[in-house]
Design an enzyme around this catalytic site. Structure first.
Site, PDB file in Angstrom:
ATOM      1  N   LYS A  52      -4.971   3.171   2.124  1.00 45.93           N
ATOM      2  CA  LYS A  52      -4.981   1.820   2.704  1.00 45.93           C
ATOM      3  C   LYS A  52      -6.096   0.903   2.185  1.00 45.93           C
ATOM      4  O   LYS A  52      -6.434  -0.095   2.810  1.00 45.93           O
ATOM      5  CB  LYS A  52      -5.042   1.845   4.250  1.00 45.93           C
ATOM      6  CG  LYS A  52      -4.099   2.792   4.929  1.00 45.93           C
ATOM      7  CD  LYS A  52      -2.727   2.854   4.335  1.00 45.93           C
ATOM      8  CE  LYS A  52      -1.881   1.615   4.563  1.00 45.93           C
ATOM      9  NZ  LYS A  52      -0.552   1.802   3.861  1.00 45.93           N
ATOM     10  N   HIS A 114      -4.667   9.716  -3.845  1.00 47.05           N
ATOM     11  CA  HIS A 114      -5.659   9.463  -2.791  1.00 47.05           C
ATOM     12  C   HIS A 114      -6.690  10.594  -2.753  1.00 47.05           C
ATOM     13  O   HIS A 114      -7.464  10.704  -1.802  1.00 47.05           O
ATOM     14  CB  HIS A 114      -4.986   9.372  -1.417  1.00 47.05           C
ATOM     15  CG  HIS A 114      -4.155   8.135  -1.219  1.00 47.05           C
ATOM     16  ND1 HIS A 114      -4.589   6.876  -1.565  1.00 47.05           N
ATOM     17  CD2 HIS A 114      -2.915   7.965  -0.686  1.00 47.05           C
ATOM     18  CE1 HIS A 114      -3.653   5.995  -1.262  1.00 47.05           C
ATOM     19  NE2 HIS A 114      -2.625   6.625  -0.732  1.00 47.05           N
ATOM     20  N   SER A 144      -6.162  -0.608   9.120  1.00 45.01           N
ATOM     21  CA  SER A 144      -4.933  -0.511   8.330  1.00 45.01           C
ATOM     22  C   SER A 144      -4.342   0.894   8.416  1.00 45.01           C
ATOM     23  O   SER A 144      -3.128   1.074   8.576  1.00 45.01           O
ATOM     24  CB  SER A 144      -5.246  -0.874   6.873  1.00 45.01           C
ATOM     25  OG  SER A 144      -4.083  -0.841   6.103  1.00 45.01           O
TER      26      SER A 144
HETATM   27  S1  PPS Z   1      -1.324   3.210   0.639  1.00 47.84           S
HETATM   28  O1  PPS Z   1      -0.274   3.612   1.606  1.00 47.84           O
HETATM   29  O2  PPS Z   1      -2.552   4.000   0.857  1.00 47.84           O
HETATM   30  O3  PPS Z   1      -0.887   3.242  -0.740  1.00 47.84           O
HETATM   31  O4  PPS Z   1      -1.673   1.710   1.046  1.00 47.84           O
HETATM   32  P1  PPS Z   1      -2.508   0.677   0.171  1.00 47.84           P
HETATM   33  O5  PPS Z   1      -1.606  -0.016  -0.752  1.00 47.84           O
HETATM   34  O6  PPS Z   1      -3.717   1.320  -0.376  1.00 47.84           O
HETATM   35  O7  PPS Z   1      -3.030  -0.324   1.287  1.00 47.84           O
HETATM   36  C1  PPS Z   1      -2.182  -1.134   2.072  1.00 47.84           C
HETATM   37  C2  PPS Z   1      -3.034  -2.269   2.582  1.00 47.84           C
HETATM   38  O8  PPS Z   1      -3.241  -3.193   1.493  1.00 47.84           O
HETATM   39  C3  PPS Z   1      -2.710  -4.449   1.871  1.00 47.84           C
HETATM   40  N1  PPS Z   1      -2.208  -5.161   0.698  1.00 47.84           N
HETATM   41  C4  PPS Z   1      -2.649  -6.369   0.321  1.00 47.84           C
HETATM   42  N2  PPS Z   1      -3.618  -7.153   0.838  1.00 47.84           N
HETATM   43  C5  PPS Z   1      -3.822  -8.363   0.242  1.00 47.84           C
HETATM   44  N3  PPS Z   1      -3.097  -8.807  -0.815  1.00 47.84           N
HETATM   45  C6  PPS Z   1      -2.113  -8.032  -1.356  1.00 47.84           C
HETATM   46  N4  PPS Z   1      -1.403  -8.481  -2.375  1.00 47.84           N
HETATM   47  C7  PPS Z   1      -1.867  -6.755  -0.785  1.00 47.84           C
HETATM   48  N5  PPS Z   1      -0.997  -5.750  -1.045  1.00 47.84           N
HETATM   49  C8  PPS Z   1      -1.213  -4.792  -0.137  1.00 47.84           C
HETATM   50  C9  PPS Z   1      -1.610  -4.109   2.869  1.00 47.84           C
HETATM   51  O9  PPS Z   1      -1.209  -5.231   3.596  1.00 47.84           O
HETATM   52  C10 PPS Z   1      -2.347  -3.062   3.686  1.00 47.84           C
HETATM   53  O10 PPS Z   1      -3.396  -3.612   4.462  1.00 47.84           O
HETATM   54  P2  PPS Z   1      -3.246  -4.131   5.979  1.00 47.84           P
HETATM   55  O11 PPS Z   1      -4.635  -4.479   6.415  1.00 47.84           O
HETATM   56  O12 PPS Z   1      -2.670  -3.010   6.765  1.00 47.84           O
HETATM   57  O13 PPS Z   1      -2.367  -5.333   5.926  1.00 47.84           O
END
Ligand code: PPS
Length: 300
Positions: A52, A114, A144
């Site tokens: 996340k 991860h 998150s």
């Molecule tokens: S995972 O399941 O571990 O692969 O998830 P990961 O992609 O690492 O993290 C998901 C969080 O990243 C946010 N996210 C973004 N934030 C801002 N801009 C963009 N473009 C973007 N893409 C993914 C996503 O919304 C999750 O965060 P939260 O706080 O839950 O919204």
């Protein structure tokens, strides 16, 4: 790829296990020997994060940088989790991440993990692969992760928010302590020069600047127009409505509970922590995060 969740034979929720001192669930350890024997190639790029922290965001940026112009059909026909396989993921009825990575026809291959740094398969180090680590401040990362665990059937139930804070502080969540993860990779960067360590908060503050830094690390020089096009495409709202980046095609997640692309903000923790919870967390944080060279921003 269309997948019917009822045919996947998933038991209700997985048990947490202690795996070599790290809390894990079997979906990320069942293929351990094969994953550890993964044969990396020198141009493979490993995208590593604590869950996340911005994995999907950075995966999409890299996919566009490398293949946005040469194979634009990738972005409209393949979900991001197939373009950038999740190395250790092993879910019955789905190709394992390791098999997907083996089968990737691209060069370079973009691979997600991860793993804490000590779990990275040896061949990535031997082949001197480039690695991109993305870190996110603990409080937003935790928020998150909490919502992700609520909606993702391959994760244990998170329980209520207050108990989740304590589990996070104790590192009793999947992939272990956030503190060890971000510090472990930070420390590794001091001896292994091919790690580019980036922060979710910086990416939010100035996506273009962070893409420039990534390009410098990767030795890429896209045109100004191409860079602008990528910066626009990877904005939260665009990724949220794109079925190939928003995970809506992966049925182990219940978006009625919480969407994968949830808020995408720095500072959402303020909507979750009480003042007392925040103070208690900060107190504990100071004891665990002693390295003054590794600093996180909880607001921008
Ligand atoms: S995972 O399941 O571990 O692969 O998830 P990961 O992609 O690492 O993290 C998901 C969080 O990243 C946010 N996210 C973004 N934030 C801002 N801009 C963009 N473009 C973007 N893409 C993914 C996503 O919304 C999750 O965060 P939260 O706080 O839950 O919204």
């Amino acid at each position: 790829m269309s997948v019917d969740v009822d045919k996947m034979n998933l038991p209700s929720r997985p048990e947490m296990i202690d795996f070599q001192g790290v809390s894990m669930v079997h979906y990320f350890t069942d293929n351990w020997a094969n994953v550890q024997n993964f044969q990396a190639r020198p141009d493979d790029i490993l995208i590593a994060t604590y869950p996340k922290a911005g994995t999907t965001w950075v995966s999409y940026i890299l996919d566009l940088l490398y293949f946005g112009q040469t194979s634009p059909e990738r972005q409209t026909s393949m979900p991001i989790y197939e373009r950038v396989p999740f190395l250790e993921l092993t879910i019955p009825s789905l190709d394992s991440g390791k098999d997907l990575a083996d089968k990737l026809p691209t060069s370079p291959r973009l691979i997600k993990t991860h793993f804490p740094v000590q779990f990275v398969p040896q061949s990535f180090w031997e082949q001197n692969c480039r690695m991109i680590y993305v870190a996110r401040n603990a409080k937003d990362n935790m928020v998150s992760y909490f919502h992700f665990e609520r909606m993702n059937m391959v994760q244990p139930e998170p329980g209520d928010w207050n108990s989740y804070i304590h589990k996070f502080m104790e590192g009793k969540i999947v992939y272990g302590p956030w503190y060890d993860h971000v510090n472990g990779w930070w420390k590794k960067k001091q001896t292994y020069s091919k790690i580019h360590y980036m922060f979710y908060e910086d990416l939010t503050e100035d996506t273009g600047r962070e893409i420039d830094k990534l390009c410098h690390f990767l030795g890429l020089s896209p045109t100004a127009e191409e860079k602008q096009r990528i910066t626009d495409r990877v904005q939260f709202d665009n990724m949220k409505k794109d079925d190939m980046t928003n995970y809506s095609t992966l049925p182990v997640m219940d978006f009625k509970i919480s969407p994968f692309m949830r808020k995408g903000k720095v500072g959402d923790w303020k909507n979750h922590f009480t003042v007392a919870q925040s103070e208690q967390f900060d107190e504990d944080y100071k004891k665990k995060m002693k390295d003054p060279t590794l600093q996180f921003r909880t607001e921008i």
